[in-house]
Enzyme design. Sequence first.
Site, PDB file in Angstrom:
ATOM      1  N   LYS A  90       6.113   9.951   9.608  1.00 27.20           N
ATOM      2  CA  LYS A  90       4.914   9.664  10.541  1.00 27.20           C
ATOM      3  C   LYS A  90       4.264  10.816  11.230  1.00 27.20           C
ATOM      4  O   LYS A  90       3.092  10.963  11.492  1.00 27.20           O
ATOM      5  CB  LYS A  90       5.519   8.658  11.622  1.00 27.20           C
ATOM      6  N   THR A 102      -1.373  11.723  12.982  1.00 26.92           N
ATOM      7  CA  THR A 102      -1.877  10.540  13.443  1.00 26.92           C
ATOM      8  C   THR A 102      -3.385  10.881  13.929  1.00 26.92           C
ATOM      9  O   THR A 102      -3.474  11.563  14.880  1.00 26.92           O
ATOM     10  CB  THR A 102      -1.091  10.100  14.735  1.00 26.92           C
ATOM     11  N   ARG A 119       5.780   6.243   3.129  1.00 28.26           N
ATOM     12  CA  ARG A 119       6.751   5.421   2.850  1.00 28.26           C
ATOM     13  C   ARG A 119       8.075   5.835   2.220  1.00 28.26           C
ATOM     14  O   ARG A 119       9.105   5.067   2.734  1.00 28.26           O
ATOM     15  CB  ARG A 119       6.225   4.244   2.188  1.00 28.26           C
ATOM     16  N   GLU A 162       1.327  -3.483   2.385  1.00 25.69           N
ATOM     17  CA  GLU A 162       1.198  -4.852   2.496  1.00 25.69           C
ATOM     18  C   GLU A 162       0.236  -5.352   1.397  1.00 25.69           C
ATOM     19  O   GLU A 162       0.451  -6.236   0.627  1.00 25.69           O
ATOM     20  CB  GLU A 162       0.790  -5.239   3.719  1.00 25.69           C
ATOM     21  N   ASP A 210      -2.112   5.528  11.752  1.00 32.73           N
ATOM     22  CA  ASP A 210      -0.829   6.189  11.859  1.00 32.73           C
ATOM     23  C   ASP A 210      -0.417   6.193  10.380  1.00 32.73           C
ATOM     24  O   ASP A 210       0.310   5.406   9.963  1.00 32.73           O
ATOM     25  CB  ASP A 210       0.169   5.061  12.590  1.00 32.73           C
ATOM     26  N   GLN A 224       9.931   7.847   4.691  1.00 33.09           N
ATOM     27  CA  GLN A 224      10.108   6.840   5.962  1.00 33.09           C
ATOM     28  C   GLN A 224      11.459   5.947   5.671  1.00 33.09           C
ATOM     29  O   GLN A 224      12.301   5.762   6.356  1.00 33.09           O
ATOM     30  CB  GLN A 224       8.908   5.979   6.398  1.00 33.09           C
ATOM     31  N   ASP A 273       4.241   4.291  19.735  1.00 27.97           N
ATOM     32  CA  ASP A 273       3.843   3.330  18.978  1.00 27.97           C
ATOM     33  C   ASP A 273       4.595   1.965  18.698  1.00 27.97           C
ATOM     34  O   ASP A 273       5.867   1.996  18.675  1.00 27.97           O
ATOM     35  CB  ASP A 273       3.759   4.047  17.420  1.00 27.97           C
ATOM     36  N   GLU A 310      -4.485   0.602  13.326  1.00 25.09           N
ATOM     37  CA  GLU A 310      -3.973   0.260  14.977  1.00 25.09           C
ATOM     38  C   GLU A 310      -5.003   0.379  15.907  1.00 25.09           C
ATOM     39  O   GLU A 310      -5.932   1.144  15.683  1.00 25.09           O
ATOM     40  CB  GLU A 310      -2.829   0.978  15.030  1.00 25.09           C
ATOM     41  N   GLU A 339      -1.726   3.058   8.599  1.00 23.50           N
ATOM     42  CA  GLU A 339      -1.549   1.919   9.482  1.00 23.50           C
ATOM     43  C   GLU A 339      -2.772   1.919  10.425  1.00 23.50           C
ATOM     44  O   GLU A 339      -2.854   2.658  10.951  1.00 23.50           O
ATOM     45  CB  GLU A 339      -0.057   1.980  10.265  1.00 23.50           C
ATOM     46  N   HIS A 390       2.623  -8.275  10.210  1.00 25.64           N
ATOM     47  CA  HIS A 390       3.095  -7.231   9.678  1.00 25.64           C
ATOM     48  C   HIS A 390       4.648  -7.079   9.666  1.00 25.64           C
ATOM     49  O   HIS A 390       5.058  -6.731   8.760  1.00 25.64           O
ATOM     50  CB  HIS A 390       2.441  -6.094  10.587  1.00 25.64           C
TER      51      HIS A 390
END
Length: 397
Positions: free
Chosen positions: A237, A241, A221, A342, A217, A224, A110, A185, A183, A117
Amino acid sequence: MSWLDLPAGTGFGLDNLPYGVFSDASGRRRTGVAIGDSVLDLAAATGDDVHATGSLNAFMARGPQAWADLRARLTEWLTDDAHRARVEPHLVPRSEVTLHLPVEVADYVDFYSSQHHAENLGRMFRPDSEPLTPNWKHLPIGYHGRAGTVALSGTPVVRPNGQRKAPTDDAPTFGPSQRLDIEAEVGFVVGTPSRLGTPVPVADVADHVFGVCLVNDWSARDIQSWEYVPLGPFLGKSFLTSVSPWVVPLAALEAARVAPVRDVPLLPYLDDTGRPWGLDLTLEVRLNGELVSCPPFGLMYWTPAQQLAHMTVNGASLRTGDLFASGTVSGPGRDQRGSFIELSWGGKEPLTLSDGSTRTFLEDGDVVTITATAPGSHGGRIALGEVTGRIEPAPAL
Ligand code: CA
């Protein structure tokens, strides 16, 4: 033109022809190509056992000439009336099939290739320093993920338990993630392997990359942010996925190619001057059906060709089925951010939904769906399908 009666505005027209793996009531898994609201059963239509293996890997391993040959044949079959009587019986309504993970994923990498971002996260996590780390514009930053937990769209997203520690806490605690996130992607699937010790140049991306899918993904948080120092993402993570079921051939995306804007000279092995592989895909992120973001993939700083070149420049080899993802796609606008951390600015600015409720991170029962389209070669837009998932409660402690 085609003898097919394609629905108006279908994203699965003749300029797309994405590959997937499906089964019907018989339970047998085989390769299909999506066309309109149907799937063409390739195992039956071609008589080639490579399409009856239950994954795309064996076909992908045949390499770019085989991919181009089949794409040309399919185009002829689906346009020329002379083939209709033989091909039409092998079209199955998409509503009647079960889709499966299309690729046996080998290695999963990844990246972190959206400047917006990376700057957003830099501003949130390191407010006293430059938003981008010094290496960011010199190499595509990435990490190795967990291939075995890459799963098909629709797989339940069980909220992970784990260690988390807020900066104000004295000690870590264990329990369900309170900051579960997405996420949005784009993923690239490797078909042709490479030899150990031989780097793949940026110019060779289309010889190795078979196609493109959407990736979510999922990210915890709180887990993480406590675990990632100094070696990077791990359990925050690796619980899941999700990928979309249809792999769009790279050949279908020629009309989507754009040149990224960069402002730092690149080392020669990353220089893509004259052959850029930026892709003008528009992603859409929906929470419980409500559109919350439209991340623009065309603004990504690093392209899949550069990611591939970087990933192999040390001699590391590619395997059929390798999946590498772009990193979260975010644009400059708030409504272009590809993650809830975000969108809610670290939880400090909750998102207000149309029913008046607010959201920072994901709640149990939430459904997140990511879709994308791209300019097709026939003037319309082609679809990349969707990757979706519903949040399930964490296992009891
Ligand atoms: Ca990611």
